[in-house]
Design an enzyme around this catalytic site. Structure first.
Site, PDB file in Angstrom:
ATOM      1  N   SER A  44     -10.153  -0.364   6.949  1.00 20.28           N
ATOM      2  CA  SER A  44      -9.568  -0.126   5.631  1.00 20.28           C
ATOM      3  C   SER A  44      -8.998  -1.355   4.944  1.00 20.28           C
ATOM      4  CB  SER A  44      -8.479   0.936   5.722  1.00 20.28           C
ATOM      5  OG  SER A  44      -9.059   2.216   5.815  1.00 20.28           O
TER       6      SER A  44
ATOM      7  N   SER B 238      -9.732   1.988   2.835  1.00 15.97           N
ATOM      8  CA  SER B 238      -8.812   2.736   2.011  1.00 15.97           C
ATOM      9  C   SER B 238      -7.795   1.876   1.277  1.00 15.97           C
ATOM     10  CB  SER B 238      -8.069   3.759   2.872  1.00 15.97           C
ATOM     11  OG  SER B 238      -7.233   3.101   3.793  1.00 15.97           O
TER      12      SER B 238
ATOM     13  N   LYS C 216       0.850  -1.200   0.000  1.00 16.41           N
ATOM     14  CA  LYS C 216       0.000   0.000   0.000  1.00 16.41           C
ATOM     15  C   LYS C 216       0.879   1.240   0.000  1.00 16.41           C
ATOM     16  CE  LYS C 216      -3.942   2.038   2.539  1.00 16.41           C
ATOM     17  NZ  LYS C 216      -4.806   1.902   3.726  1.00 16.41           N
TER      18      LYS C 216
END
Lengths: 519, 516
Positions: free
Chosen positions: B174, B150, B68
């Site tokens: 997330s 996210s 990420k």
């Protein structure tokens, strides 16, 4: 109960309500008759640790080139996290113990937010809600009073920004950013600029003696914010103003004096003192308004979510207490007990103040430690005389300080022994000392004395007789005067003998022989 | 293992994407998948150059991992999907990235995400939104779906076969939300097990690194490598506490799922607060299937109550926004990152001007909204009513869970008064991961207003934030499909530190779902 239910509401917030002015009896000051002056001081002392408070970067002094002691954490790079330096905690605890404070078994770190270019993360980590120590005291011997310490908290120092007016640029140096600080907050217990001065000087001495800070105001490793108010004796407390950015004890005392006169003038004209933060202009010796209470920023304090509470168990605190270096008060009484005069003790201790404070609490070898080593197994009074008169005298003739001293305690001890055992005359001993300092000699004094033919000649009557005869021949006027009854002039003849014998002659023997020869 | 792939969205016949035939994508396969799909999905925002060599002896050799973009990598940019860090490359690797590299993993690139991890739909990204590889079967298959946020890029990359595993971060859901939307398993470990050194902070007290993978087994392998004490992270839990927590009296780590009743003795709690009005009913069928299978294979289903749950969402947004406003104060364009020069006429001597222009241009709308909300929550006037109140709720949430579990919370063993577990308590809590299946991307449908009310987006997190507030391990596993044919996830939540048990049972559920 209220405080317990809300541990983040610290004693500090509560103690800021000043209600304790009347603890001391009012003493009139001829500078401002009819007014009582109240002073409280917040000191920020840089912790003398090798590494910064939350990062592995080395701390720096003013000699380090800009931005050379900066890690990604210090520059607030994303993804970095703080890591508490245990040495800073230890030095904070030492300080707390030295100031008779209560070391808290649980303290915590908070973030204080504001935007400024020398604060890369946008917040300073401090101990707003739960400081590491509370309620201490510091005794002021000259003022004959005690100042209460509200609390001690650990926090980060900021970087430095300087404005280059010519290029309209701000230069930022992050060497200092993240260095550990101790904020030491006093109660408003001082009643004059002089007491404030003594408080800061005593605090400097304590910090230095425990090795937690070098306490140097000129270099910025100790900074003071001073709260000043005035009131009529017995009347309600006055409104205080805080004076910031003061960089010497002398200027602090001047700043307080100016501020007192300013506040009295405001009050006498029927006005009222406005609570505000003021700066001090050294050139005009006056204070000026920086910001009012209404403009005070909201720091949006928040418990730091990364740093767990700092838990100190009793064993840890006890270990530090046991290993505590001697505090100035204790040193002084110990020296006096050893038979030193107050003056000698003060000389030793004031020189001791100038010693280098080691990193991470390592104590440097100062004048007191030097005296302690030399005086072990020797007469302390004799030793202190040699140090304060001969050693320091020679150093100061050479425009050197104790830091420059190359003579080891062992060398000085051996030299003193030679004199005490009459192997060297006092004069020869002094000459030898001078020689060793001048040449930064590492040799044994006995060997050197032999090489330089300085050893006493008290057994050698023939040599002494020869020097005495030479002196009598060389100073016919003095001889005549002596024979005419001026006994004092004999000293001049003795002096001549000492000179030609390079101090080897024993003064007592010389005097006797001269008297005999001149009869 | 291959069977399980069949139930996953990206391998359904109606899916646009090719079936992935091998368990571990080979180097060539992931490259071609990226080349083929990334332009459409926008899952990766930086693709690593081919490094050619990989040792075959290490535990993660031949495993391809996406990271990420809010996790620091020294060889690739770390933008956090924010304009303010668009050009930023970290000088160091995050601890988890270092551990992956040392274990022989191949890093394929950086995954798209919501800016600084703030968002539930992965639409707030300087790189543009992530598109879910899954499409619905109800006649709207042309509508692009959100991958969830996210960690949407991480989930989409795994679901589309661009990598075997992806690292994400989970602050309030997330990882679990995008895992649920994309039809893959995703683990948010217990807070304090995976080092946050190198993770760009959104809300430090909640942020967890987590793992999304094509199956539970690869997540477990990766977790075992990454779960290590790290002195660089002050919130990293020491080894002794980890060990004492992992020691589970009720779950046998060696249970074989081949037996008749592999879940015998297991007590699974179903909290009635986790079925709010906002929950889409089509979520319930896959959940009921899972519950039925658990029961069939020996588990006891226990209705429970976690009474503070209704306050969790508000508390979460106050705490996370407050911490965000603090953590994001550092982006001022002075030391690194975007720096916007002052426009002509602006007062250069005003410090606030120097900051305002950079921060106004550098931060997207959601980040700005949360900074403002958080700054307010921390202001002197609001602190007591918002921040402190939220902390009290957080405590209540924690004790709700502690009262529900049979095992005591190992973190309390550190405190003066260690608590015991509830003898009548449960071993796990199970609940739907999300209130619905993947919603359409906002600009993809006429029925949804383009400027969707952000409160609607916040509601997405309603089921995931309690475990975040309590720091508990939670995994979302694919449980089937909603009426629209999109994946539905269920979440399994365990007591703190019982991540291995959570993974063990998740693996068991995955296995029984394959069989049925």
């Amino acid at each position: 109960m209220w405080a317990r239910a809300r541990p983040w509401l610290s004693l500090r917030n509560i103690s800021h309500i000043r209600c304790q002015h009347t603890l001391r009896t009012y003493k009139e000051d001829s500078r401002w008759p009819g007014w009582e002056v109240v002073v409280g001081i917040e000191v920020h002392a840089q912790i003398k640790s090798r590494h910064k408070l939350f990062s592995n970067s080395l701390t720096s002094d003013l000699s380090s080139p800009s931005n050379t002691h900066v890690s990604p954490y210090d520059a607030a790079f994303p993804g970095t996290l703080p890591r508490l330096n245990p040495k800073c905690v230890e030095l904070g605890v030492r300080t707390a113990i030295a100031l008779n404070s209560n070391v808290q078994p649980r303290s915590a770190f908070d973030r204080k937010h504001y935007f400024y270019s020398d604060l890369p993360s946008g917040y300073q980590i401090t101990q707003h809600y739960a400081p590491i120590a509370t309620r201490g005291t510091l005794r002021l011997p000259s003022a004959g009073t005690e100042v209460r310490i509200t609390q001690i908290q650990l926090e980060q120092d900021t970087g430095k920004s300087t404005f280059d007016a010519r290029h309209h640029l701000s230069a930022i140096d992050l060497n200092r950013a993240g260095t550990g600080l101790m904020e030491i907050v006093s109660e408003p217990d001082m009643r004059s600029p002089e007491e404030a001065g003594e408080y800061v000087r005593m605090l400097q001495a304590v910090l230095r003696s425990v090795g937690s800070s070098d306490g140097n105001m000129e270099q910025g490793s100790l900074r003071c914010d001073v709260n000043v108010s005035v009131n009529k004796p017995g009347g309600p407390p006055g409104t205080r103003c805080e004076i910031k950015n003061i960089n010497s004890v002398k200027f602090m005392m001047i700043a307080i004096t100016c501020e007192v006169f300013r506040q009295i003038e405001v009050l006498q004209k029927g006005g009222s003192v406005v609570q505000e933060t003021r700066g001090f202009n050294e050139d005009t010796a006056s204070t000026y308004s920086l910001r009012s209470k209404e403009d005070a920023p909201d720091y949006r304090y928040m418990p730091d979510p990364n740093l767990p509470p700092l838990l100190l168990d009793e064993g840890y605190i006890a270990r530090i207490r046991e290993g505590m270096p001697e505090l100035p008060d204790a040193t002084k009484s110990r020296l006096l007990e050893q038979g030193l005069t107050a003056r000698d003790a003060d000389v030793l201790m004031s020189i001791d103040m100038g010693r280098e404070v080691g990193y991470d609490g390592k104590l440097g070898l100062g004048a007191v430690a030097y005296f302690d080593t030399v005086s072990t197994g020797r007469n302390p009074k004799v030793v202190v005389n040699w140090i304060t008169h001969e050693l320091l005298g020679q150093l100061s003739l050479r425009h050197e300080t104790f830091k420059d001293n190359s003579l080891s305690p062992e060398q000085l001890g051996e030299l003193i022994d030679l004199v005490e055992e009459n192997k060297l005359t006092g004069t020869a001993g002094k000459n030898l000392l001078r020689h060793m300092i001048a040449n930064r000699s590492k040799e044994h004094p006995l060997q050197l004395a032999k090489n330089l033919s300085l050893l006493s000649q008290s057994g050698d009557i023939a040599a002494l007789e020869e020097w005495c005869k030479a002196a009598i021949e060389g100073l016919p006027d003095e001889v005549k005067s002596y024979r005419n009854g001026n006994a004092n002039v004999l000293n001049r003849l003795i002096g001549r003998v000492m000179k030609v014998s390079k101090g080897r002659a024993n003064a007592k023997d010389t005097r006797a022989l001269l008297q005999q020869l001149l009869q | 293992m291959l069977v399980s792939a069949k139930i996953r969205c990206s391998f359904r016949p109606q899916n646009l994407y090719r079936r992935l035939e091998s368990t571990h994508a080979t180097g060539a396969v992931w490259r071609s998948r990226i080349a083929e799909l990334n332009e459409t999905l926008n899952a990766l925002v930086h693709v690593a150059p081919e490094d050619g060599y990989s040792s075959s002896k290490l535990p993660l050799s031949n495993i391809h991992v996406a990271i990420k973009d809010n996790i620091c990598t020294s060889t690739m940019p770390t933008t956090c999907s924010s304009a303010i860090l668009q050009q930023f490359t970290s000088p160091f690797d995050a601890t988890v990235v270092r551990l992956l590299r040392e274990s022989g993993a191949t890093i394929v690139g950086k995954a798209n995400c919501d800016e600084f991890g703030m968002g539930s739909l992965n639409t707030y990204s300087a790189h543009g939104p992530v598109v879910n590889p899954c499409r619905s079967t109800d006649g709207e298959s042309n509508v692009k779906r959100s991958a969830g946020g996210s960690s949407g890029g991480s989930a989409a990359a795994v679901a589309a076969g661009m990598c075997d595993v992806a690292l994400g971060t989970d602050t309030g859901g997330s990882i679990r939300l995008p895992a649920s939307y994309c039809g893959i398993p995703g683990l948010k470990p217990s807070y304090g097990l995976l080092s946050r050194w190198g993770v760009v902070s959104y809300a430090d007290s909640l942020d967890c690194i987590g793992i999304l993978g094509k199956d539970v087994s690869i997540i477990k392998t990766t977790f075992d490598i990454l779960s290590q004490f790290d002195p660089k992270d002050p919130t990293s839990v020491p080894s002794a506490v980890r060990e004492s927590a992992a020691n589970d009296l009720y779950i046998d780590q060696n249970t074989s799922f081949d037996s008749d009743k592999p879940f015998a003795g297991l007590r699974v709690g179903i909290p009635h607060e986790y079925f709010p009005a906002e929950l889409d009913h089509s979520i319930l069928h896959p959940l009921k299937d899972v519950l039925g299978l658990l029961q069939k294979y020996g588990a006891a289903l226990v209705p429970i109550s976690l009474p503070s749950t209704p306050y969790a969402l508000s508390a979460y947004y106050v705490i996370s926004s407050a911490e965000a406003s603090s953590n994001l104060a550092r982006y001022d364009g002075i030391e690194y990152g975007l720096r916007v020069d002052l426009p002509p006429g602006a007062d250069k001597r005003k410090t606030s001007d120097v900051y305002a222009y950079t921060r106004s241009q550098g931060f997207g709308p959601e980040v700005q909204r949360r900074i403002l909300l958080g700054s307010y929550a921390l202001s002197a006037d609001a602190f007591d009513n918002y921040f402190l109140q939220a902390q009290r709720v957080r405590k209540l949430i924690r004790s709700d869970f502690d009262n529900a579990f049979r095992s005591p919370n190992a973190l309390h063993s550190l405190s003066a008064t260690p608590r015991t577990g509830n003898p009548n308590g449960v071993d796990f809590i199970i609940h739907p991961s999300a209130i619905r299946t993947a919603p359409p991307l906002p600009d993809e449908t006429s029925s949804t207003s383009k400027s969707a009310n952000s409160l609607d987006a916040y509601v997405q997190d309603i089921l995931t934030v309690p475990a975040s507030l309590a720091g508990l391990p939670a995994i979302s596993i694919p449980a089937g499909f909603g009426d629209d044919g999109l994946p539905v996830g269920v979440s399994l939540v365990g007591q703190w530190g019982k991540d291995s048990s959570v993974l063990k049972v998740a693996e068991g559920i995955e296995r029984i779902l394959q069989v049925h």
